[in-house]
Design an enzyme around this catalytic site. Structure first.
Site, PDB file in Angstrom:
ATOM      1  CE  LYS A   1      56.070  60.291  53.334  1.00  0.00           C
ATOM      2  NZ  LYS A   1      56.679  61.400  54.080  1.00  0.00           N
TER       3      LYS A   1
ATOM      4  CE1 TYR B   1      74.299  33.197  42.425  1.00  0.00           C
ATOM      5  CE2 TYR B   1      72.500  34.305  43.561  1.00  0.00           C
ATOM      6  CZ  TYR B   1      73.014  33.710  42.421  1.00  0.00           C
ATOM      7  OH  TYR B   1      72.257  33.638  41.293  1.00  0.00           O
TER       8      TYR B   1
ATOM      9  CG  MET C   1      66.198  39.167  41.410  1.00  0.00           C
ATOM     10  SD  MET C   1      66.460  39.079  39.637  1.00  0.00           S
ATOM     11  CE  MET C   1      68.063  39.818  39.459  1.00  0.00           C
TER      12      MET C   1
ATOM     13  NE  ARG D   1      62.521  66.315  53.720  1.00  0.00           N
ATOM     14  CZ  ARG D   1      61.808  65.222  54.019  1.00  0.00           C
ATOM     15  NH1 ARG D   1      62.353  64.023  53.934  1.00  0.00           N
ATOM     16  NH2 ARG D   1      60.564  65.333  54.411  1.00  0.00           N
TER      17      ARG D   1
END
Ligand SMILES: *Cc1c(COP(=O)(O)O)cnc(C)c1O
Length: 388
Positions: free
Chosen positions: A50, A266, A325, A148
């Site tokens: 998956k 940053y 990023m 689940r």
């Protein structure tokens, strides 16, 4: 092939232009699957592919597993199943994430097998089977402790006693198998044995990667390894016996010196305590190098952690400041100046930094790091087909 050199195929970005490089060792993947298949005996092993084979590529991973003898695959979604079928048409493919009503026509043409886990889904399926005259198979998911997907154990036992259209596979999923001492394991396995008795003669399946390591005798007929096959840790607190499969490297753009007393990045979160040589690399959180891997002491949602590390020229080097990023910075002050230059690669995880160590530094797990891997990498697949 006559040489033992692995054959290299490439995908993704042009290596001259990409900011990072992913190397995926398909020989190691096959060796890991073979090891898990051996450990699963007397059960047979499937492979869970998956989420694009945990980020590594369904189109590359499925064919080599097929060649190694794997015949059954599990995916989360129908579209993933279609991709498996495209490269392994004779594979048996189960779709884990239940059934949406609109998906039935795709099943009628694709031969994928849904894993059903509610009255709603089972009614949809059996009604469509009756209306079409097609007796399409399905698997039954029983919930033994996850809360689940799946029928409850009581519902499943009643279902076994009353239904005529039986599933081809009965499965459950383990919630705590990575913690062998957890009490829930015992409860889930006890419920699973009841199910096996109630669905006598029907193939059964319980073990994920971690289940294989401590449930060999009662994990049913089919194991479902995922993360361990891809080189990740299956059990907490023990040395990982699997071979690393994935190496992620970021490319150095520039090396600069920040002066004592200045800050980097940053938020000015990294205060330089000495003149600091900083290697700026062209890979960031947009590539799946998680922002929570930001450097030591960087505040993120009030969590302060150790921060990520890279490996270059024989040394570990810490991430400095926030991961951004498209870029990540490393403190390379400790390295001889000549040992790193623009264009070099810094390993983010692989043979020198374990996938799970990088994940822990991010407050995450290997699963998330792999399935977050972005689309901007140059991808190299190594495969000799010799299982070494
Ligand atoms: C993802 C998944 C697996 C594989 O789990 P790993 O821990 O990666 O081995 C097995 N079964 C089900 C139902 C899953 O969702």
């Amino acid at each position: 092939m006559t040489s033992t050199q692995p054959h290299i195929t490439t995908a993704g970005a042009d290596p001259r232009l990409a900011g990072g490089r992913l190397t995926i060792d398909l020989d190691a993947l096959v060796a890991n699957w073979t090891f898990l298949a051996e450990k699963s005996k007397p059960a047979k092993a499937s492979a869970v592919v998956k989420a694009n084979a945990y980020g590594l590529g369904i189109e590359q991973v499925v064919p080599v597993l097929w060649d190694a003898g794997c015949r059954t695959f599990f995916v989360a979604l129908v579209e993933e199943g279609l991709r498996v079928k495209a490269v392994a048409p004779d594979a048996r493919v189960f779709v884990l994430n239940g059934l949406f009503a609109e998906a039935r026509p795709v099943y009628e043409t694709s031969k994928l097998i849904p894993v059903l886990g509610s009255d709603f889904e089972i009614n949809l399926w059996t009604r469509a089977n009756a209306e079409s005259g097609l007796k399409l198979p399905y698997a039954l998911h029983v919930d033994t402790g996850m809360n689940r997907l799946g029928l409850t154990v009581a519902e499943a036992l009643e279902f076994a006693a009353n239904t005529r259209e039986m599933p081809v596979l009965v499965m459950t999923h383990l919630a705590t198998a990575d913690e062998p001492g957890h009490l829930l394991n015992q409860r889930q396995f006890e419920s699973f044995q009841k199910l096996r008795a109630a669905f006598a003669g029907i193939e059964s399946s319980a073990s994920n990667s971690s289940g294989i390591f401590h449930a060999v005798s009662n994990g049913g007929d089919l194991s479902r390894p995922g993360i361990a096959m891809y080189g990740g840790e299956a059990l907490a607190g023990v040395a990982n016996p699997m071979r690393p499969v994935v190496t992620l490297e970021a490319r150095v753009v520039q090396i600069r010196t920040g002066l004592k007393g200045e800050t980097a990045g940053y938020g000015a979160t990294a205060l330089l305590e000495r003149d600091t040589r900083i290697a700026i690399c062209s890979t960031g959180y947009a590539d799946g190098y998680l922002r929570s891997l930001s450097g030591s002491g960087t505040p993120l949602r009030n969590v302060v952690h150790k921060g990520g590390e890279g490996f270059v020229a024989g040394h570990k080097v810490p991430v400095i400041g926030r991961v951004t990023m498209d870029m990540t910075s490393f403190d390379v002050t400790g390295l001889p100046e000549a040992s790193i230059k623009p264009g070099d690669y810094i390993e983010l995880f692989g043979h020198n930094i374990a996938l799970d160590d990088a994940a822990r530094a991010a407050g995450s797990i290997g699963f998330e790091l792999l399935t977050s891997l972005g689309n901007r990498y140059h991808r190299r697949y190594l495969y000799s087909g010799k299982g070494d």
